[in-house]
Motif scaffolding. Structure first.
Motif, PDB file in Angstrom:
ATOM      1  N   GLY A  35      18.221 -33.527  -6.553  1.00  8.43           N
ATOM      2  CA  GLY A  35      18.340 -34.210  -7.821  1.00  8.43           C
ATOM      3  C   GLY A  35      18.088 -35.656  -7.697  1.00  8.43           C
ATOM      4  O   GLY A  35      17.314 -36.124  -6.923  1.00  8.43           O
ATOM      5  N   GLU A  36      19.048 -36.488  -7.943  1.00  9.70           N
ATOM      6  CA  GLU A  36      19.272 -37.998  -7.475  1.00  9.70           C
ATOM      7  C   GLU A  36      19.255 -38.312  -6.199  1.00  9.70           C
ATOM      8  O   GLU A  36      20.149 -37.487  -5.351  1.00  9.70           O
ATOM      9  CB  GLU A  36      19.967 -38.673  -8.487  1.00  9.70           C
ATOM     10  N   ILE A  37      18.419 -39.433  -5.701  1.00  4.54           N
ATOM     11  CA  ILE A  37      19.020 -39.992  -4.359  1.00  4.54           C
ATOM     12  C   ILE A  37      19.140 -41.486  -4.679  1.00  4.54           C
ATOM     13  O   ILE A  37      18.226 -42.004  -5.185  1.00  4.54           O
ATOM     14  CB  ILE A  37      17.770 -39.836  -3.426  1.00  4.54           C
ATOM     15  N   LEU A  38      20.391 -41.928  -4.209  1.00  6.98           N
ATOM     16  CA  LEU A  38      20.581 -43.348  -4.551  1.00  6.98           C
ATOM     17  C   LEU A  38      21.376 -44.050  -3.489  1.00  6.98           C
ATOM     18  O   LEU A  38      22.261 -43.340  -2.812  1.00  6.98           O
ATOM     19  CB  LEU A  38      21.105 -43.332  -6.080  1.00  6.98           C
ATOM     20  N   VAL A  39      21.296 -45.244  -3.754  1.00  4.70           N
ATOM     21  CA  VAL A  39      22.159 -46.224  -2.792  1.00  4.70           C
ATOM     22  C   VAL A  39      22.887 -46.819  -3.840  1.00  4.70           C
ATOM     23  O   VAL A  39      22.564 -47.490  -4.785  1.00  4.70           O
ATOM     24  CB  VAL A  39      21.296 -47.237  -1.935  1.00  4.70           C
ATOM     25  N   PRO A  40      24.173 -46.581  -3.589  1.00 10.04           N
ATOM     26  CA  PRO A  40      25.416 -47.125  -4.528  1.00 10.04           C
ATOM     27  C   PRO A  40      25.446 -48.454  -4.382  1.00 10.04           C
ATOM     28  O   PRO A  40      25.803 -49.307  -3.304  1.00 10.04           O
ATOM     29  CB  PRO A  40      26.853 -46.470  -4.003  1.00 10.04           C
ATOM     30  N   THR A  41      24.980 -49.488  -5.553  1.00  5.92           N
ATOM     31  CA  THR A  41      25.013 -50.717  -5.175  1.00  5.92           C
ATOM     32  C   THR A  41      25.615 -51.356  -6.532  1.00  5.92           C
ATOM     33  O   THR A  41      25.644 -50.483  -7.543  1.00  5.92           O
ATOM     34  CB  THR A  41      23.616 -51.576  -5.369  1.00  5.92           C
ATOM     35  N   GLU A  42      25.999 -52.586  -6.601  1.00  4.03           N
ATOM     36  CA  GLU A  42      26.391 -53.516  -7.891  1.00  4.03           C
ATOM     37  C   GLU A  42      25.752 -54.341  -8.080  1.00  4.03           C
ATOM     38  O   GLU A  42      25.612 -55.216  -6.899  1.00  4.03           O
ATOM     39  CB  GLU A  42      28.041 -53.229  -8.006  1.00  4.03           C
ATOM     40  N   ASP A  43      25.689 -55.069  -9.179  1.00  3.60           N
ATOM     41  CA  ASP A  43      25.221 -56.535  -9.263  1.00  3.60           C
ATOM     42  C   ASP A  43      26.543 -57.547  -9.391  1.00  3.60           C
ATOM     43  O   ASP A  43      27.387 -57.174  -9.962  1.00  3.60           O
ATOM     44  CB  ASP A  43      24.326 -56.554 -10.744  1.00  3.60           C
ATOM     45  N   VAL A  44      26.121 -58.503  -8.502  1.00  8.09           N
ATOM     46  CA  VAL A  44      27.292 -59.533  -8.554  1.00  8.09           C
ATOM     47  C   VAL A  44      26.803 -60.803  -8.824  1.00  8.09           C
ATOM     48  O   VAL A  44      25.511 -61.185  -8.555  1.00  8.09           O
ATOM     49  CB  VAL A  44      27.913 -59.706  -7.159  1.00  8.09           C
ATOM     50  N   VAL A  45      27.272 -61.699  -9.327  1.00  8.35           N
ATOM     51  CA  VAL A  45      27.044 -63.243  -9.663  1.00  8.35           C
ATOM     52  C   VAL A  45      27.558 -64.093  -8.574  1.00  8.35           C
ATOM     53  O   VAL A  45      28.889 -64.037  -8.413  1.00  8.35           O
ATOM     54  CB  VAL A  45      27.419 -63.644 -11.063  1.00  8.35           C
ATOM     55  N   GLU A  46      27.030 -64.965  -8.073  1.00  9.17           N
ATOM     56  CA  GLU A  46      27.559 -65.890  -7.090  1.00  9.17           C
ATOM     57  C   GLU A  46      26.835 -67.353  -7.427  1.00  9.17           C
ATOM     58  O   GLU A  46      25.789 -67.471  -7.957  1.00  9.17           O
ATOM     59  CB  GLU A  46      27.281 -65.597  -5.786  1.00  9.17           C
ATOM     60  N   THR A  68      22.720 -61.200  -7.704  1.00  6.09           N
ATOM     61  CA  THR A  68      22.279 -60.574  -6.440  1.00  6.09           C
ATOM     62  C   THR A  68      22.901 -58.921  -6.510  1.00  6.09           C
ATOM     63  O   THR A  68      23.850 -58.680  -7.125  1.00  6.09           O
ATOM     64  CB  THR A  68      22.943 -61.162  -5.056  1.00  6.09           C
ATOM     65  N   GLU A  69      22.455 -58.258  -5.506  1.00  2.00           N
ATOM     66  CA  GLU A  69      22.805 -56.842  -5.643  1.00  2.00           C
ATOM     67  C   GLU A  69      23.554 -56.591  -4.274  1.00  2.00           C
ATOM     68  O   GLU A  69      23.213 -57.256  -3.365  1.00  2.00           O
ATOM     69  CB  GLU A  69      21.459 -55.774  -5.316  1.00  2.00           C
ATOM     70  N   ARG A  70      24.689 -55.997  -4.455  1.00  2.00           N
ATOM     71  CA  ARG A  70      25.794 -55.771  -3.089  1.00  2.00           C
ATOM     72  C   ARG A  70      25.935 -54.165  -2.999  1.00  2.00           C
ATOM     73  O   ARG A  70      26.124 -53.400  -3.989  1.00  2.00           O
ATOM     74  CB  ARG A  70      27.061 -56.434  -3.205  1.00  2.00           C
ATOM     75  N   LYS A  71      25.639 -53.951  -1.686  1.00  2.00           N
ATOM     76  CA  LYS A  71      25.997 -52.295  -1.536  1.00  2.00           C
ATOM     77  C   LYS A  71      27.533 -52.052  -1.461  1.00  2.00           C
ATOM     78  O   LYS A  71      28.206 -52.885  -0.686  1.00  2.00           O
ATOM     79  CB  LYS A  71      25.583 -51.639  -0.234  1.00  2.00           C
ATOM     80  N   PHE A  72      28.097 -51.189  -2.424  1.00  2.00           N
ATOM     81  CA  PHE A  72      29.523 -51.122  -2.222  1.00  2.00           C
ATOM     82  C   PHE A  72      30.002 -50.073  -0.811  1.00  2.00           C
ATOM     83  O   PHE A  72      31.040 -49.979  -0.893  1.00  2.00           O
ATOM     84  CB  PHE A  72      30.368 -51.017  -3.385  1.00  2.00           C
ATOM     85  N   PHE A  73      28.929 -49.228  -0.547  1.00  2.00           N
ATOM     86  CA  PHE A  73      29.423 -48.422   0.575  1.00  2.00           C
ATOM     87  C   PHE A  73      27.976 -48.556   1.676  1.00  2.00           C
ATOM     88  O   PHE A  73      27.057 -47.907   1.525  1.00  2.00           O
ATOM     89  CB  PHE A  73      29.174 -46.887   0.222  1.00  2.00           C
ATOM     90  N   PRO A  74      27.962 -49.598   2.134  1.00  2.27           N
ATOM     91  CA  PRO A  74      26.841 -50.094   3.177  1.00  2.27           C
ATOM     92  C   PRO A  74      26.903 -48.892   4.248  1.00  2.27           C
ATOM     93  O   PRO A  74      27.901 -48.425   4.658  1.00  2.27           O
ATOM     94  CB  PRO A  74      27.224 -51.366   3.838  1.00  2.27           C
ATOM     95  N   GLY A  75      25.511 -48.552   4.434  1.00  2.00           N
ATOM     96  CA  GLY A  75      25.143 -47.449   5.375  1.00  2.00           C
ATOM     97  C   GLY A  75      25.316 -45.925   4.887  1.00  2.00           C
ATOM     98  O   GLY A  75      25.103 -45.124   5.516  1.00  2.00           O
ATOM     99  N   TYR A  76      25.459 -46.012   3.581  1.00  2.89           N
ATOM    100  CA  TYR A  76      25.684 -44.475   2.893  1.00  2.89           C
ATOM    101  C   TYR A  76      24.601 -44.428   1.974  1.00  2.89           C
ATOM    102  O   TYR A  76      24.413 -45.355   1.193  1.00  2.89           O
ATOM    103  CB  TYR A  76      26.889 -44.382   2.571  1.00  2.89           C
ATOM    104  N   VAL A  77      23.858 -43.201   1.766  1.00  2.00           N
ATOM    105  CA  VAL A  77      23.046 -42.751   0.793  1.00  2.00           C
ATOM    106  C   VAL A  77      23.666 -41.616  -0.155  1.00  2.00           C
ATOM    107  O   VAL A  77      23.962 -40.826   0.750  1.00  2.00           O
ATOM    108  CB  VAL A  77      21.730 -42.577   1.096  1.00  2.00           C
ATOM    109  N   LEU A  78      23.606 -41.416  -1.240  1.00  5.49           N
ATOM    110  CA  LEU A  78      23.985 -40.349  -2.160  1.00  5.49           C
ATOM    111  C   LEU A  78      23.061 -39.396  -2.305  1.00  5.49           C
ATOM    112  O   LEU A  78      21.857 -40.110  -2.953  1.00  5.49           O
ATOM    113  CB  LEU A  78      24.803 -40.706  -3.351  1.00  5.49           C
ATOM    114  N   VAL A  79      23.053 -38.255  -2.047  1.00  6.47           N
ATOM    115  CA  VAL A  79      22.019 -37.235  -2.238  1.00  6.47           C
ATOM    116  C   VAL A  79      22.566 -36.150  -3.009  1.00  6.47           C
ATOM    117  O   VAL A  79      23.431 -35.402  -2.644  1.00  6.47           O
ATOM    118  CB  VAL A  79      21.323 -36.782  -0.970  1.00  6.47           C
TER     119      VAL A  79
END
Length: 175
Positions: free
Chosen positions: A34-45, A54-65
């Protein structure tokens, strides 16, 4: 299909995601993935007085498959460059995350697309420095935080009296 967490080299999550998508396409296994994604969120700085999204990974080092687990799909993911393995279960039989856990992660991804979160999080009682507006260079104490509107109420000392001031997240910095 269930959601599995794949452990990738930190900093190579997007590369692993693209590589997995390409391998699935080349192996003609789209029906098993199905989907393959990197969990990220947009942040304002704020950087140099300019708002940056900018984009920040909220689970660095992990990919959801999202996939059906069998020997062929397991090997396809495991043999992908920069993949260390699956998280959960045993090495040869990984365990999927629960649907509730997957929903929490997917909802967090969707909500940050609509409204980016601030990069720095504030708590009541915290001391901040105002860096923009009429109260620039004043220090104050955070009284109230409103994440929906990205605003703070800060108690600033003016002429020896505490005065509450409404400010945006971008107008203050942590001391």
């Amino acid at each position: 299909m269930r959601w599995f967490v794949v452990h990738a080299y930190s900093g190579f999550e997007k590369q692993v995601m693209r590589s997995l998508q390409e391998r699935v396409r080349l192996a003609a296994m789209e029906d098993q993935f199905g989907e393959i994604l990197v969990p990220t969120e947009d942040v304002v700085e704020m950087k140099n007085g300019v708002k940056r999204k900018t984009e920040r990974k909220f689970f660095p080092g992990y990919v959801l498959v999202q996939m059906e687990m069998n020997d062929a799909t397991w090997h396809l993911v495991k043999e992908c460059p920069k993949v260390m393995g699956f998280i959960g279960g045993k090495a040869d039989k990984p365990a999927p995350i629960t649907d509730r856990e997957a929903d929490v992660i997917l909802n967090r991804i969707r909500t940050t697309v609509d409204a980016p979160r601030p990069k720095t999080l504030f708590e009541p009682g915290e001391v901040v420095r105002v860096n923009d507006g009429p109260f620039a260079d004043f220090n104050g104490t955070v009284e109230e935080v409103n994440y929906e509107k990205s605003r703070l109420r800060v108690a600033v000392m003016i002429f020896g009296r505490s005065t509450p001031v409404e400010l945006e997240f971008t107008q203050v910095e942590k001391v």
